[in-house]
Design an enzyme around this catalytic site. Structure first.
Site, PDB file in Angstrom:
ATOM      1  N   CYS A  79      79.614  18.747  26.574  1.00 32.72           N
ATOM      2  CA  CYS A  79      80.268  17.427  26.569  1.00 32.72           C
ATOM      3  C   CYS A  79      81.792  17.488  26.608  1.00 32.72           C
ATOM      4  CB  CYS A  79      79.822  16.649  25.346  1.00 32.72           C
ATOM      5  SG  CYS A  79      78.038  16.338  25.269  1.00 32.72           S
ATOM      6  N   HIS A 138      85.730  13.788  23.752  1.00 35.81           N
ATOM      7  CA  HIS A 138      84.597  14.364  23.013  1.00 35.81           C
ATOM      8  C   HIS A 138      84.280  13.579  21.745  1.00 35.81           C
ATOM      9  CE1 HIS A 138      81.683  17.068  21.353  1.00 35.81           C
ATOM     10  NE2 HIS A 138      82.417  17.270  20.284  1.00 35.81           N
TER      11      HIS A 138
END
Length: 494
Positions: A79, A138
């Site tokens: 991610c 994130h």
């Protein structure tokens, strides 16, 4: 003569007055707004990608009015690092660029300089009002703090946003919401004693993404009243683990009829070092079965998990529909660029993996759709493109000057169908390897002792990457190696 002169002056007066009235009626030419939708762990398994068993009507409607990219690849299959490449337009140059903490380590806490920290920062510098809702970088609400810590006060992207928002609802903090269950509990508070899926007897607002959509629709109403163009980024959590969604989305599917993975085995002629034992997935301790590289989970459990994932996709699709409806109701659709991007793919049992974190096709290929004012609608573009291409593309679409060179290139010529030539090459980085994807082949080379270190897959003959043919086709490996070398940034030498 005096009378004629008077008529001339009077005519000139009315002409000017008429022009003034016309000017007040004509709105100033404005740069397009942007609605940028990030979806966590969204593989391109949608109706608009030819998967008729998936219920994704809103994303499909967006695709029908825009362009679907069938071969868009992220640079890093995790991610935070994938989003760092998105935001900066740069390939990873060090091991730190492969971490979920990439934005934190390379952007957070830094003073503003002439070089913008992200493409969003550059848009902000050029007159855009920028708002982020949900997971864009994130950290899920843009604030730096650990999973079990109180909400932080330091922004992950300190110069990119005019506003950074999240409604965590009953979960109180962003990270609790990210791993949240319908009763308000979360993976952390329950010490991972949870299943990796849940069918909640709740409405859309019973899970965080419903709250995110509600907040975004309200914000659109505010932004529509502003004089300056806006950039609104909305980050949805699902279908990231845990696969939790309201029951009505589970009810869209008949589990027994769902297809299983076309390749639930380790490919021939590869080393397990290029795969992994699904640690993130197995971290949900009450799962029905454990996933390993020794063999597939049962068909029954695989279908249940795929059912759960697809329900999450349909749930997110419904939230995206609310945003698109909001644009329409406010009359914003005609002058708004809409982007849908998945931050990477996900193995649903493919190659025995339940997760991302590989540089196989399943983890690197993700959904990518653009609808831009004045561009051809309903197109499918099969050219290989990369996440790093999004930075220059967004500035191109918004008529904003590129502030510096990135590793990407604008795909607007592809949207205009006016590109004479296009180098089809995308690079992926993880697990001590670099993978090149071309129109036909995937060539992967690993920096490790475990053999083999070279893998080659022919995506015409073997689209599911079931057999490494590098030893059988050394001439193709040799031919592709110079192009592969262009993606070797030296990160494994540092």
């Amino acid at each position: 003569m005096i009378f004629i002169a008077f008529l001339s002056i009077l005519s000139s007066f009315f002409s000017c007055a008429k022009q003034d009235i016309a000017d007040t009626k004509m709105p100033k030419q404005q740069k397009p707004n942007v609605l940028f939708i990030c979806v966590d762990d969204l593989r391109p398994e949608l109706g608009c990608y030819g998967k008729t068993y998936i219920h994704s009507p809103n994303i499909d409607k967006l695709a029908a009015t825009g362009a679907v990219f069938t071969n868009q690849y992220v640079q890093v299959p995790t991610c935070g690092a994938s989003r760092y490449s998105l935001l900066t337009g740069m390939l990873p140059k060090t091991g730190g660029h492969l971490s979920n903490e990439a934005c934190h380590n390379f952007i957070s806490g830094k003073p503003e300089t002439e070089e913008p920290e992200t493409f969003i920062h550059q848009l902000k510098r050029n007159g855009y009002y920028t708002v982020g809702i949900g997971k864009i970088s994130h950290y899920v609400d843009g604030l730096l703090y650990g999973y079990t810590e109180p909400v932080g006060t330091e922004y992950e992207l300190p110069h990119s946003w005019d506003e950074m928002l999240l409604n965590p609802g009953k979960w109180v903090t962003g990270w609790n919401a990210f791993f949240g269950y319908a009763d308000g509990g979360n993976r952390q508070s329950l010490n991972r004693q949870v299943k990796p899926y849940e069918m909640g007897n709740v409405g859309d607002l019973g899970y965080p993404d419903g709250l995110t959509a509600e907040l975004a629709v309200d914000k659109l109403d505010e932004l529509a009243k502003k004089e300056e163009p806006f950039f609104l980024a909305v980050g949805f959590f699902k279908p990231h683990l845990p696969f939790n969604a309201p029951k009505k989305y589970w009810d869209m599917y008949e589990e027994s009829k769902l297809p299983l993975s076309p390749n639930p085995y380790i490919p021939e002629n590869v080393n397990k070092a290029g795969l992994h034992s699904s640690g993130e997935f197995n971290g949900y301790k009450l799962g029905d079965e454990e996933a390993t590289l020794e063999g597939p989970v049962s068909d029954e459990y695989a279908r249940k998990l795929r059912h759960a994932y697809f329900a999450c996709v349909s749930y997110t699709d419904a939230q995206i529909g609310k945003l698109l409806d909001g644009l329409d109701k406010l009359g914003l659709s005609e002058n708004t660029v809409v982007v849908l991007w998945g931050d990477h793919g996900w193995h649903l049992g493919d190659q025995l993996v339940w997760g991302k974190h590989t540089i196989f096709e399943r983890a690197l290929r993700s959904a990518f759709i653009i609808r831009a004012p004045g561009k051809t609608e309903g197109r499918t573009i099969s050219k290989v493109v990369s996440t790093v291409d999004i930075y220059p593309t967004m500035l191109d679409l918004c008529d904003v000057e590129m502030p510096h060179e990135t590793d990407g290139k604008s795909i607007v010529p592809l949207l205009d169908n006016r590109v004479a030539s296009w180098t089809e090459a995308s690079y992926g980085y993880f697990r001590n390897g670099i993978s090149l994807r071309t129109e036909r082949y995937r060539l992967t080379k690993y920096f490790r002792n475990a053999k083999p270190t070279v893998e080659l897959y022919d995506h015409i003959a073997d689209p599911n990457e079931t057999k490494n043919i590098a030893a059988e086709k050394p001439e193709i490996v040799k031919k592709l190696t110079p192009l592969w070398e262009k993606g070797n940034t030296g990160l494994y030498n540092k």
